[in-house]
Design a protein around this motif. Sequence first.
Motif, mmCIF file in Angstrom:
data_model
loop_
_atom_site.group_PDB
_atom_site.id
_atom_site.type_symbol
_atom_site.label_atom_id
_atom_site.label_comp_id
_atom_site.label_asym_id
_atom_site.label_seq_id
_atom_site.Cartn_x
_atom_site.Cartn_y
_atom_site.Cartn_z
ATOM 1 N N SER A 52 166.946 -33.757 88.008
ATOM 2 C CA SER A 52 167.006 -33.111 89.179
ATOM 3 C C SER A 52 165.880 -33.662 90.132
ATOM 4 O O SER A 52 166.046 -34.324 91.249
ATOM 5 N N GLU A 91 161.784 -19.493 95.421
ATOM 6 C CA GLU A 91 162.280 -18.425 96.251
ATOM 7 C C GLU A 91 161.342 -17.727 96.991
ATOM 8 O O GLU A 91 161.106 -17.504 98.158
ATOM 9 N N ASP A 163 161.359 -27.413 104.777
ATOM 10 C CA ASP A 163 162.611 -28.241 104.490
ATOM 11 C C ASP A 163 162.589 -28.585 103.011
ATOM 12 O O ASP A 163 163.712 -28.866 102.357
ATOM 13 N N GLU A 166 164.039 -26.140 100.632
ATOM 14 C CA GLU A 166 165.274 -25.590 100.772
ATOM 15 C C GLU A 166 166.262 -26.821 100.202
ATOM 16 O O GLU A 166 167.309 -26.448 99.454
ATOM 17 N N ASN A 167 165.764 -27.913 100.321
ATOM 18 C CA ASN A 167 166.442 -29.148 99.778
ATOM 19 C C ASN A 167 166.631 -28.842 98.254
ATOM 20 O O ASN A 167 167.809 -29.255 97.699
ATOM 21 N N TYR A 168 165.432 -28.809 97.617
ATOM 22 C CA TYR A 168 165.468 -28.809 96.071
ATOM 23 C C TYR A 168 166.351 -27.685 95.636
ATOM 24 O O TYR A 168 166.989 -27.756 94.731
ATOM 25 N N MET A 169 166.052 -26.460 96.231
ATOM 26 C CA MET A 169 167.147 -25.267 95.851
ATOM 27 C C MET A 169 168.651 -25.593 96.127
ATOM 28 O O MET A 169 169.186 -25.084 95.410
ATOM 29 N N LYS A 170 168.616 -26.281 97.262
ATOM 30 C CA LYS A 170 170.319 -26.548 97.426
ATOM 31 C C LYS A 170 170.992 -27.430 96.496
ATOM 32 O O LYS A 170 171.895 -27.304 96.171
ATOM 33 N N GLU A 171 170.149 -28.473 96.218
ATOM 34 C CA GLU A 171 170.730 -29.525 95.283
ATOM 35 C C GLU A 171 170.609 -29.184 93.852
ATOM 36 O O GLU A 171 171.129 -29.977 92.990
ATOM 37 N N ASN A 172 169.819 -28.325 93.485
ATOM 38 C CA ASN A 172 169.562 -27.819 92.039
ATOM 39 C C ASN A 172 169.787 -26.426 91.826
ATOM 40 O O ASN A 172 168.308 -25.533 91.750
ATOM 41 N N ARG A 173 170.850 -26.050 91.818
ATOM 42 C CA ARG A 173 171.178 -24.594 91.682
ATOM 43 C C ARG A 173 171.327 -24.091 90.162
ATOM 44 O O ARG A 173 171.282 -22.916 89.898
#
Length: 202
Positions: A52, A91, A163, A166-173
């Motif tokens: 990831s 988070e 940003d 948020e990008n890492y959290m969005k792309e790696n759930r």
Amino acid sequence: MSKCVVCNKRKGKRKCPALSGLICAECCGTKRMKEINCPLDCVYLKEAQLYSILRVEEKPADFQPKQWDLFWYFESLIYKFLLEFTTFTDEELLDVISLMEKEYQTRKKNLYLPSLHPKSTRAIKLKSILEEEFSKLEKQINDFGLPVFTLDDFIKVLSFEKDRIENYMKENRNVGGNLFLQVLKGEVEVFINQKRRERVHE
């Protein structure tokens, strides 16, 4: 070979420490950290996190030299905090940075906003550390009597970091709740080693 303990259809080829049994690659990949409470030291979780990290694309920061200095100091403060709070999550960090960004934006508009408190006690502690250090930086002045760092500098660094998280959290759930923090730790360690090499060659 035994069947997967989750789907009971495909062959279980991976030893799952969370389920104490063999799991198939598909169930491991799709249910990891969602339906399965994976330990952070699981080798398959670590492999997924590494993959990831490699595939998340980041926009380069449009920073001035002094903003880079602020950014690296900011990340080093978080890094030191993580040495004590090893289970801190992306988070929680996002909560801290989002609140600080909102406070700085409000100050820029010359409006009053009471201090905002993150949800977790650990996040409250980190926010307090960052605020204390940022307050010291705000008092620094250059040879012309002007602030070294402006409110815009703090906002730019905080917004950029927010940003990124948020990008890492969005792309790696499904690769755990601290992927970005692992990236941050790696960045700071590379930066520290680079500075050490520069001092050696001076």
